[in-house]
Motif scaffolding. Structure first.
Motif, short mmCIF file in Angstrom:
data_model
loop_
_atom_site.label_atom_id
_atom_site.label_comp_id
_atom_site.label_asym_id
_atom_site.label_seq_id
_atom_site.Cartn_x
_atom_site.Cartn_y
_atom_site.Cartn_z
N LEU A 5 0.83 -1.19 0.00
CA LEU A 5 0.00 0.00 0.00
C LEU A 5 0.87 1.25 0.00
O LEU A 5 0.62 2.20 -0.75
CB LEU A 5 -0.94 -0.01 1.21
CG LEU A 5 -1.89 1.17 1.33
CD1 LEU A 5 -2.77 1.31 0.08
CD2 LEU A 5 -2.77 1.00 2.57
N TYR A 22 -3.78 10.68 5.15
CA TYR A 22 -4.64 9.50 5.01
C TYR A 22 -6.12 9.87 4.96
O TYR A 22 -6.89 9.24 4.24
CB TYR A 22 -4.34 8.48 6.10
CG TYR A 22 -2.98 7.85 5.93
CD1 TYR A 22 -2.74 6.94 4.91
CD2 TYR A 22 -1.93 8.19 6.77
CE1 TYR A 22 -1.49 6.37 4.74
CE2 TYR A 22 -0.67 7.63 6.60
CZ TYR A 22 -0.46 6.73 5.58
OH TYR A 22 0.78 6.17 5.40
N ALA A 26 -8.31 8.96 1.82
CA ALA A 26 -9.51 8.13 1.98
C ALA A 26 -10.72 8.79 1.31
O ALA A 26 -11.52 8.11 0.64
CB ALA A 26 -9.79 7.88 3.46
N ILE A 29 -10.28 8.34 -2.39
CA ILE A 29 -10.60 6.96 -2.77
C ILE A 29 -12.11 6.78 -2.84
O ILE A 29 -12.64 6.20 -3.80
CB ILE A 29 -9.97 5.95 -1.77
CG1 ILE A 29 -8.45 5.94 -1.94
CG2 ILE A 29 -10.55 4.55 -1.95
CD1 ILE A 29 -7.70 5.17 -0.86
N ILE A 37 -13.79 3.80 2.85
CA ILE A 37 -12.65 3.42 3.67
C ILE A 37 -12.28 4.66 4.47
O ILE A 37 -12.26 5.77 3.93
CB ILE A 37 -11.48 2.89 2.80
CG1 ILE A 37 -10.42 2.24 3.67
CG2 ILE A 37 -10.90 3.94 1.92
CD1 ILE A 37 -9.45 1.36 2.90
N TYR A 41 -8.42 3.86 9.12
CA TYR A 41 -8.22 2.47 8.69
C TYR A 41 -7.13 2.40 7.62
O TYR A 41 -6.29 1.50 7.63
CB TYR A 41 -9.53 1.89 8.17
CG TYR A 41 -9.45 0.42 7.88
CD1 TYR A 41 -9.39 -0.51 8.91
CD2 TYR A 41 -9.40 -0.04 6.58
CE1 TYR A 41 -9.29 -1.87 8.65
CE2 TYR A 41 -9.31 -1.40 6.30
CZ TYR A 41 -9.26 -2.30 7.34
OH TYR A 41 -9.15 -3.64 7.09
N LEU A 42 -7.11 3.36 6.71
CA LEU A 42 -6.09 3.42 5.67
C LEU A 42 -4.71 3.57 6.31
O LEU A 42 -3.76 2.89 5.93
CB LEU A 42 -6.39 4.58 4.72
CG LEU A 42 -5.65 4.65 3.42
CD1 LEU A 42 -5.90 3.41 2.58
CD2 LEU A 42 -6.08 5.89 2.64
N TRP A 43 -4.60 4.44 7.31
CA TRP A 43 -3.34 4.63 8.02
C TRP A 43 -2.93 3.33 8.71
O TRP A 43 -1.76 2.95 8.67
CB TRP A 43 -3.49 5.76 9.04
CG TRP A 43 -2.31 5.90 9.96
CD1 TRP A 43 -1.12 6.50 9.66
CD2 TRP A 43 -2.20 5.41 11.29
NE1 TRP A 43 -0.28 6.42 10.75
CE2 TRP A 43 -0.92 5.76 11.77
CE3 TRP A 43 -3.06 4.73 12.15
CZ2 TRP A 43 -0.47 5.43 13.04
CZ3 TRP A 43 -2.63 4.42 13.43
CH2 TRP A 43 -1.35 4.76 13.86
N ALA A 46 -1.60 0.97 6.12
CA ALA A 46 -0.31 1.42 5.57
C ALA A 46 0.83 1.27 6.57
O ALA A 46 1.98 1.10 6.18
CB ALA A 46 -0.41 2.87 5.10
N GLN A 57 -12.77 -4.16 0.46
CA GLN A 57 -11.80 -3.09 0.64
C GLN A 57 -10.60 -3.27 -0.29
O GLN A 57 -10.07 -2.29 -0.82
CB GLN A 57 -11.35 -3.02 2.10
CG GLN A 57 -12.45 -2.53 3.02
CD GLN A 57 -12.15 -2.80 4.47
OE1 GLN A 57 -11.52 -3.79 4.82
NE2 GLN A 57 -12.60 -1.90 5.34
N LEU A 61 -9.34 -0.51 -3.03
CA LEU A 61 -7.95 -0.04 -3.14
C LEU A 61 -7.37 -0.36 -4.52
O LEU A 61 -6.70 0.48 -5.13
CB LEU A 61 -7.10 -0.66 -2.04
CG LEU A 61 -7.40 -0.19 -0.62
CD1 LEU A 61 -6.66 -1.03 0.41
CD2 LEU A 61 -7.06 1.29 -0.46
#
Length: 146
Positions: A5, A22, A26, A29, A37, A41-43, A46, A57, A61
């Motif tokens: 990621l 992030y 997000a 995205i 997302i 959660y993305l952080w 990653a 998910q 992505l």
């Protein structure tokens, strides 16, 4: 997951100063894919703090970063995509792109000489040898010398 990621984020936003946080990423995205997302959660994905990701998910992505979903699950797919990302990153540099465009049409032997010169310049600058991009057109000069 975390390394892959991060590589995608870095490839999409090579200039760290212009890379969104992030939360903003997000939102981007979500706007692009319609998938949800959160920035947190993305952080977590990653940074490796979370490893459980749903197939939905993964699809979101993959869609956003324009890679196959298997990129996150399969080492061979990830390796192939990362090679393509490195090439795209190199071609962002105008001088690299100009060098490649000016080399078009030269004989295979001349291209081999230029590659040798570039390899030597990399060695003098203590740079690692780049991974060759296998496009099925390798060793053309050897075939032509036949």
């Amino acid at each position: 997951m975390d390394q892959r990621l991060t590589e995608l984020i870095t490839a999409l936003y090579p200039d760290e100063r212009k890379r969104p946080g992030y939360a903003k990423l997000a939102r981007e995205i979500g706007e692009t894919t319609g998938g949800a997302i959160s920035g947190t959660y993305l952080w977590e994905l990653a940074t490796g703090r979370k490893r459980n990701v749903t197939l939905e998910q993964l699809d979101v992505l993959a869609q956003f970063f324009d890679v196959p979903s298997e990129y996150f699950l399969n080492d061979d797919v990830a390796e192939r995509v990362n090679s393509q990302l490195k090439l795209l990153g190199a071609l962002r540099d105008t001088r690299v792109r100009n060098l490649a465009l000016r080399a078009e049409g030269l004989s295979p032997q001349t291209l081999d000489v230029l590659l040798t010169m570039v390899d030597e310049a990399r060695r003098l600058h203590h740079l690692p040898a780049p991974a060759d991009v296998d496009d099925g057109d390798t060793n053309r000069s050897e075939e032509n010398q036949g």
